[in-house]
Design a protein around this motif. Structure first.
Motif, PDB file in Angstrom:
ATOM      1  N   LYS A 140     -14.575   0.189   1.051  1.00 36.99           N
ATOM      2  CA  LYS A 140     -14.606   1.614   1.377  1.00 36.99           C
ATOM      3  C   LYS A 140     -16.046   2.065   1.623  1.00 36.99           C
ATOM      4  O   LYS A 140     -16.995   1.487   1.091  1.00 36.99           O
ATOM      5  CB  LYS A 140     -14.010   2.452   0.231  1.00 36.99           C
ATOM      6  CG  LYS A 140     -12.526   2.249   0.025  1.00 36.99           C
ATOM      7  CD  LYS A 140     -11.731   2.902   1.119  1.00 36.99           C
ATOM      8  CE  LYS A 140     -10.243   2.883   0.801  1.00 36.99           C
ATOM      9  NZ  LYS A 140      -9.458   3.491   1.846  1.00 36.99           N
TER      10      LYS A 140
ATOM     11  N   ARG B  11     -12.943  12.943   3.393  1.00 34.70           N
ATOM     12  CA  ARG B  11     -11.494  13.093   3.495  1.00 34.70           C
ATOM     13  C   ARG B  11     -10.801  11.774   3.846  1.00 34.70           C
ATOM     14  O   ARG B  11      -9.794  11.426   3.267  1.00 34.70           O
ATOM     15  CB  ARG B  11     -11.155  14.175   4.527  1.00 34.70           C
ATOM     16  CG  ARG B  11      -9.693  14.505   4.652  1.00 34.70           C
ATOM     17  CD  ARG B  11      -9.401  15.678   5.573  1.00 34.70           C
ATOM     18  NE  ARG B  11      -9.582  15.769   6.950  1.00 34.70           N
ATOM     19  CZ  ARG B  11     -10.324  15.165   7.899  1.00 34.70           C
ATOM     20  NH1 ARG B  11     -11.032  14.402   7.693  1.00 34.70           N
ATOM     21  NH2 ARG B  11     -10.403  15.333   9.130  1.00 34.70           N
ATOM     22  N   THR B  12     -11.353  11.021   4.799  1.00 35.42           N
ATOM     23  CA  THR B  12     -10.647   9.847   5.317  1.00 35.42           C
ATOM     24  C   THR B  12     -11.015   8.533   4.626  1.00 35.42           C
ATOM     25  O   THR B  12     -10.250   7.567   4.735  1.00 35.42           O
ATOM     26  CB  THR B  12     -10.891   9.671   6.832  1.00 35.42           C
ATOM     27  OG1 THR B  12     -12.279   9.419   7.067  1.00 35.42           O
ATOM     28  CG2 THR B  12     -10.434  10.904   7.603  1.00 35.42           C
ATOM     29  N   ARG B  13     -12.156   8.491   3.963  1.00 33.13           N
ATOM     30  CA  ARG B  13     -12.604   7.286   3.244  1.00 33.13           C
ATOM     31  C   ARG B  13     -12.416   6.003   4.055  1.00 33.13           C
ATOM     32  O   ARG B  13     -11.630   5.117   3.699  1.00 33.13           O
ATOM     33  CB  ARG B  13     -11.880   7.157   1.901  1.00 33.13           C
ATOM     34  CG  ARG B  13     -12.077   8.305   0.953  1.00 33.13           C
ATOM     35  CD  ARG B  13     -13.368   8.303   0.216  1.00 33.13           C
ATOM     36  NE  ARG B  13     -13.493   7.051  -0.552  1.00 33.13           N
ATOM     37  CZ  ARG B  13     -14.642   6.473  -0.824  1.00 33.13           C
ATOM     38  NH1 ARG B  13     -15.753   7.022  -0.426  1.00 33.13           N
ATOM     39  NH2 ARG B  13     -14.697   5.367  -1.497  1.00 33.13           N
TER      40      ARG B  13
ATOM     41  N   GLU C  86     -10.466   3.958  10.090  1.00 31.71           N
ATOM     42  CA  GLU C  86      -9.813   4.971   9.252  1.00 31.71           C
ATOM     43  C   GLU C  86      -8.304   4.759   9.287  1.00 31.71           C
ATOM     44  O   GLU C  86      -7.734   4.515  10.353  1.00 31.71           O
ATOM     45  CB  GLU C  86     -10.075   6.368   9.788  1.00 31.71           C
ATOM     46  CG  GLU C  86     -11.492   6.829   9.705  1.00 31.71           C
ATOM     47  CD  GLU C  86     -11.671   8.219  10.294  1.00 31.71           C
ATOM     48  OE1 GLU C  86     -12.579   8.919   9.847  1.00 31.71           O
ATOM     49  OE2 GLU C  86     -10.910   8.608  11.204  1.00 31.71           O
TER      50      GLU C  86
ATOM     51  N   GLY D  60      -4.939   6.859   8.145  1.00 32.99           N
ATOM     52  CA  GLY D  60      -4.390   8.106   7.631  1.00 32.99           C
ATOM     53  C   GLY D  60      -3.207   7.873   6.710  1.00 32.99           C
ATOM     54  O   GLY D  60      -2.612   6.788   6.679  1.00 32.99           O
ATOM     55  N   ASP D  61      -2.852   8.901   5.965  1.00 31.68           N
ATOM     56  CA  ASP D  61      -1.740   8.810   5.017  1.00 31.68           C
ATOM     57  C   ASP D  61      -0.411   8.476   5.683  1.00 31.68           C
ATOM     58  O   ASP D  61       0.482   7.920   5.054  1.00 31.68           O
ATOM     59  CB  ASP D  61      -1.591  10.125   4.237  1.00 31.68           C
ATOM     60  CG  ASP D  61      -2.766  10.369   3.294  1.00 31.68           C
ATOM     61  OD1 ASP D  61      -3.445   9.385   2.920  1.00 31.68           O
ATOM     62  OD2 ASP D  61      -3.003  11.537   2.942  1.00 31.68           O
ATOM     63  N   ASP D  62      -0.279   8.813   6.964  1.00 28.15           N
ATOM     64  CA  ASP D  62       0.971   8.570   7.683  1.00 28.15           C
ATOM     65  C   ASP D  62       0.938   7.299   8.530  1.00 28.15           C
ATOM     66  O   ASP D  62       1.852   7.028   9.298  1.00 28.15           O
ATOM     67  CB  ASP D  62       1.318   9.767   8.564  1.00 28.15           C
ATOM     68  CG  ASP D  62       0.306   9.989   9.681  1.00 28.15           C
ATOM     69  OD1 ASP D  62      -0.773   9.361   9.652  1.00 28.15           O
ATOM     70  OD2 ASP D  62       0.597  10.786  10.585  1.00 28.15           O
TER      71      ASP D  62
ATOM     72  N   GLU E 223      -3.165  -2.713   3.381  1.00 22.66           N
ATOM     73  CA  GLU E 223      -3.207  -1.420   2.690  1.00 22.66           C
ATOM     74  C   GLU E 223      -1.993  -0.567   3.055  1.00 22.66           C
ATOM     75  O   GLU E 223      -1.367   0.052   2.194  1.00 22.66           O
ATOM     76  CB  GLU E 223      -4.503  -0.685   3.030  1.00 22.66           C
ATOM     77  CG  GLU E 223      -4.717   0.564   2.194  1.00 22.66           C
ATOM     78  CD  GLU E 223      -6.098   1.162   2.355  1.00 22.66           C
ATOM     79  OE1 GLU E 223      -6.169   2.410   2.426  1.00 22.66           O
ATOM     80  OE2 GLU E 223      -7.094   0.419   2.390  1.00 22.66           O
ATOM     81  N   ALA E 224      -1.636  -0.553   4.333  1.00 16.22           N
ATOM     82  CA  ALA E 224      -0.473   0.224   4.776  1.00 16.22           C
ATOM     83  C   ALA E 224       0.805  -0.317   4.149  1.00 16.22           C
ATOM     84  O   ALA E 224       1.670   0.453   3.699  1.00 16.22           O
ATOM     85  CB  ALA E 224      -0.375   0.194   6.302  1.00 16.22           C
TER      86      ALA E 224
ATOM     87  N   ARG F 223       1.199   0.729   0.606  1.00 13.60           N
ATOM     88  CA  ARG F 223       1.591   2.146   0.497  1.00 13.60           C
ATOM     89  C   ARG F 223       3.044   2.367   0.909  1.00 13.60           C
ATOM     90  O   ARG F 223       3.555   3.476   0.810  1.00 13.60           O
ATOM     91  CB  ARG F 223       0.716   3.012   1.410  1.00 13.60           C
ATOM     92  CG  ARG F 223      -0.726   3.108   1.030  1.00 13.60           C
ATOM     93  CD  ARG F 223      -1.372   4.125   1.956  1.00 13.60           C
ATOM     94  NE  ARG F 223      -2.801   3.994   2.057  1.00 13.60           N
ATOM     95  CZ  ARG F 223      -3.537   4.695   2.906  1.00 13.60           C
ATOM     96  NH1 ARG F 223      -2.966   5.540   3.742  1.00 13.60           N
ATOM     97  NH2 ARG F 223      -4.842   4.535   2.944  1.00 13.60           N
TER      98      ARG F 223
ATOM     99  N   LEU G 179       4.163   2.153   4.026  1.00 13.39           N
ATOM    100  CA  LEU G 179       4.246   2.799   5.333  1.00 13.39           C
ATOM    101  C   LEU G 179       5.115   1.960   6.273  1.00 13.39           C
ATOM    102  O   LEU G 179       4.994   0.736   6.286  1.00 13.39           O
ATOM    103  CB  LEU G 179       2.850   2.965   5.937  1.00 13.39           C
ATOM    104  CG  LEU G 179       1.900   3.891   5.177  1.00 13.39           C
ATOM    105  CD1 LEU G 179       0.510   3.846   5.797  1.00 13.39           C
ATOM    106  CD2 LEU G 179       2.431   5.310   5.164  1.00 13.39           C
TER     107      LEU G 179
END
Length: 153
Positions: free
Chosen positions: A5, A54-56, A71, A73-75, A103-104, A107, A109
């Motif tokens: 990060k 915000r985006t880290r 980057e 995003g959460d989605d 990572e996705a 989560r 996703l």
């Protein structure tokens, strides 16, 4: 190469990589005006610092040298994904993408998606993304063509 990060104080280097890569690599497919509105010459530090808080983003580093960043995003949206213009084709983008996919997946996703440049489309296709449609984005009064692409898990 280490992928991690972003850390405090790295924003200026990330912006410089973004700016220089857009202007050196994407000039193949975009006009001077399009490049100027996509990656303006003025560095707006407060805007970029706020964005990265915000985006880290993930950064790819070789010691203290920035090789690339991305980057997620959460989605599942990949907004910025850039590899230093002098280090393209060396596996940096592949390593960043593998980390983003992991990572996705962690989560839960269902997909990753992005609005890739014309220039980056072949890279994303090699990474398993599928082209969905071409779009025109307005950037400071200029139309810029991008490719909507998606990767499903």
């Amino acid at each position: 190469m280490e992928i991690r990060k972003i850390r405090s104080g790295e924003t200026g280097n990330i912006w410089r990589l973004f700016h220089d890569t857009v202007h050196r690599i994407n000039q193949i497919d975009y006009s001077t005006n399009e490049l100027a509105v996509w990656a303006p010459d003025e560095y707006d530090e407060p805007r970029w610092v706020s964005r990265f808080i915000r985006t880290r983003p993930l950064v790819a580093m070789d010691g203290k040298f920035l090789l690339g960043f991305a980057e997620l995003g959460d989605d599942g949206r990949i907004d910025l994904f850039y590899v230093h213009h002098a280090h393209q084709g060396e596996g940096v983008g592949r390593a960043l993408m593998q980390r983003m996919k992991a990572e996705a997946a962690s989560r839960g996703l269902p997909r990753l998606y992005c609005e890739a440049s014309i220039t980056a489309r072949p890279f994303f296709e090699r990474m398993g993304f599928v082209f969905l449609e071409q779009r025109e984005l307005e950037r400071r009064g200029e139309q810029v063509s991008v490719m909507l692409m998606e990767y499903k898990f």
